[in-house]
Motif scaffolding. Structure first.
Motif, short mmCIF file in Angstrom:
data_model
loop_
_atom_site.label_atom_id
_atom_site.label_comp_id
_atom_site.label_asym_id
_atom_site.label_seq_id
_atom_site.Cartn_x
_atom_site.Cartn_y
_atom_site.Cartn_z
N LEU A 24 0.82 -1.21 0.00
CA LEU A 24 0.00 0.00 0.00
C LEU A 24 0.86 1.26 0.00
CD1 LEU A 24 -2.64 -1.13 2.66
CD2 LEU A 24 -2.94 -1.06 0.18
N PHE A 25 2.15 1.12 0.27
CA PHE A 25 3.02 2.28 0.30
C PHE A 25 3.15 2.86 -1.11
CE2 PHE A 25 5.55 0.34 4.09
CZ PHE A 25 4.41 0.46 4.88
N GLY A 26 3.12 4.17 -1.19
CA GLY A 26 3.16 4.84 -2.48
C GLY A 26 1.79 5.26 -2.97
N GLY A 62 -6.05 12.32 -1.20
CA GLY A 62 -6.12 13.77 -1.05
C GLY A 62 -4.78 14.46 -1.16
N GLY A 63 -3.92 13.94 -2.02
CA GLY A 63 -2.61 14.54 -2.20
C GLY A 63 -1.57 14.09 -1.20
N GLN A 64 -1.97 13.28 -0.22
CA GLN A 64 -1.05 12.79 0.81
C GLN A 64 -0.60 11.38 0.47
OE1 GLN A 64 -0.12 14.71 3.46
NE2 GLN A 64 1.35 13.16 4.14
N GLU A 65 0.70 11.15 0.42
CA GLU A 65 1.24 9.83 0.09
C GLU A 65 1.36 8.96 1.33
OE1 GLU A 65 5.19 7.72 -1.94
OE2 GLU A 65 5.08 9.91 -1.72
N ILE A 66 1.00 7.69 1.18
CA ILE A 66 1.22 6.71 2.24
C ILE A 66 2.63 6.17 2.06
CG2 ILE A 66 0.44 4.55 3.28
CD1 ILE A 66 -1.60 6.80 3.48
N SER A 74 4.23 2.69 7.60
CA SER A 74 3.16 2.17 8.47
C SER A 74 2.51 3.27 9.30
CB SER A 74 3.71 1.06 9.37
OG SER A 74 4.69 1.55 10.26
N VAL A 75 3.29 4.27 9.69
CA VAL A 75 2.73 5.38 10.47
C VAL A 75 1.72 6.16 9.63
CG1 VAL A 75 3.25 7.54 11.67
CG2 VAL A 75 4.75 5.57 11.96
N ASP A 76 2.08 6.44 8.38
CA ASP A 76 1.17 7.17 7.49
C ASP A 76 -0.14 6.40 7.30
OD1 ASP A 76 3.01 9.17 7.16
OD2 ASP A 76 3.66 8.53 5.17
N LEU A 77 -0.03 5.09 7.12
CA LEU A 77 -1.24 4.28 6.90
C LEU A 77 -2.13 4.30 8.13
CD1 LEU A 77 -2.87 2.39 5.10
CD2 LEU A 77 -1.55 0.48 6.04
N CYS A 78 -1.53 4.14 9.30
CA CYS A 78 -2.31 4.15 10.54
C CYS A 78 -2.96 5.52 10.77
CB CYS A 78 -1.43 3.78 11.73
SG CYS A 78 -0.90 2.05 11.73
N GLN A 79 -2.23 6.58 10.46
CA GLN A 79 -2.77 7.93 10.62
C GLN A 79 -3.94 8.16 9.67
OE1 GLN A 79 -1.37 10.22 13.05
NE2 GLN A 79 -3.46 10.96 12.70
N PHE A 80 -3.80 7.68 8.44
CA PHE A 80 -4.87 7.80 7.45
C PHE A 80 -6.13 7.08 7.93
CE2 PHE A 80 -6.90 5.19 4.10
CZ PHE A 80 -7.64 6.18 3.47
#
Length: 219
Positions: free
Chosen positions: A152-154, A158-162, A165-171
């Motif tokens: 799922l990375f990449g 809404g213009g925010q890239e994953i 793992s932190v980005d995914l959890c925050q999303f």
């Protein structure tokens, strides 16, 4: 779970390097599929070098009672007691008696709870396996999944890239109101940790939200 070969290798390392080993066995009673939990204290060569730490929070669902314990060589535990008595206050007597009742009483409740966990594990494994980009392993013990989500990375929302793992959890927290834990907290950036220690109804709702959230991500 660590297999017999891995445990034997660890026991050899402890013996050969003259080490002490602290083994956290808090999930020892929560294992699935007929597997048997093997304690490192069962290896006779290192028995006097193993300190087991555990408690009643997991197997007996007594989290709020705040009771843990250690098992090990008398000489080591005696020295631990000297330090502990001057660094922390004691747990309440009612908690101590409750823990004794849990550990020494009938264990039917543990088996019933373990079976419920197994049912939830099987269902959540099925749900996670059906989500593109999520690669779960079927848990052999405890009540967590640790799926690989690196595919799922990449992806973007809404213009925010994953990116991790932190980005995914925050999303998922911001957009779907589901809280899971980044794998980076456990040494693996490619994974996330998902607990199934709640009702199946709540878990189904969480899976619905996660699945809907992942469908929002653009390549």
């Amino acid at each position: 779970m660590y297999g017999e070969e891995s445990l034997a290798g660890l026991a050899d390392l402890v013996a050969n390097e003259d080490l002490y080993l602290i083994a956290d066995e808090i999930y020892a009673k929560i294992v699935y599929d007929g597997k048997r939990f093997k304690s490192l204290a069962e290896f006779e060569a290192i028995r006097d070098r193993v300190l087991i730490i555990s408690g009643v929070s997991k197997a007996y669902a007594m989290t709020g009672w705040r009771i843990g314990y250690a098992l090990g060589p008398k000489s080591l535990v005696a020295e631990m007691g000297k330090i502990q008595s001057h660094t922390t206050s004691n747990p309440t007597s009612i908690s101590q008696w409750a823990a004794i009742a849990a550990l020494s009483g009938p264990q039917d409740c543990v088996e019933q709870m373990r079976e419920k966990f197994r049912e939830r594990r099987d269902r959540i494994y099925e749900r996670l396996s059906g989500m593109p980009g999520v690669q779960p392993l079927r848990s052999q013990g405890a009540f967590y999944f640790f799926p690989d989500v690196s595919r799922l990375f990449g992806k973007r929302f809404g213009g925010q890239e994953i990116r991790n793992s932190v980005d995914l959890c925050q999303f998922l927290l911001d957009e779907q109101k589901v809280a899971i834990v980044p794998g980076s907290a456990f040494g693996s950036e490619q994974h996330v940790r998902i607990s199934f220690a709640t009702s199946l109804a709540v878990l189904e709702e969480a899976m619905d939200r996660i699945e809907a959230g992942l469908q929002k991500l653009d390549s």
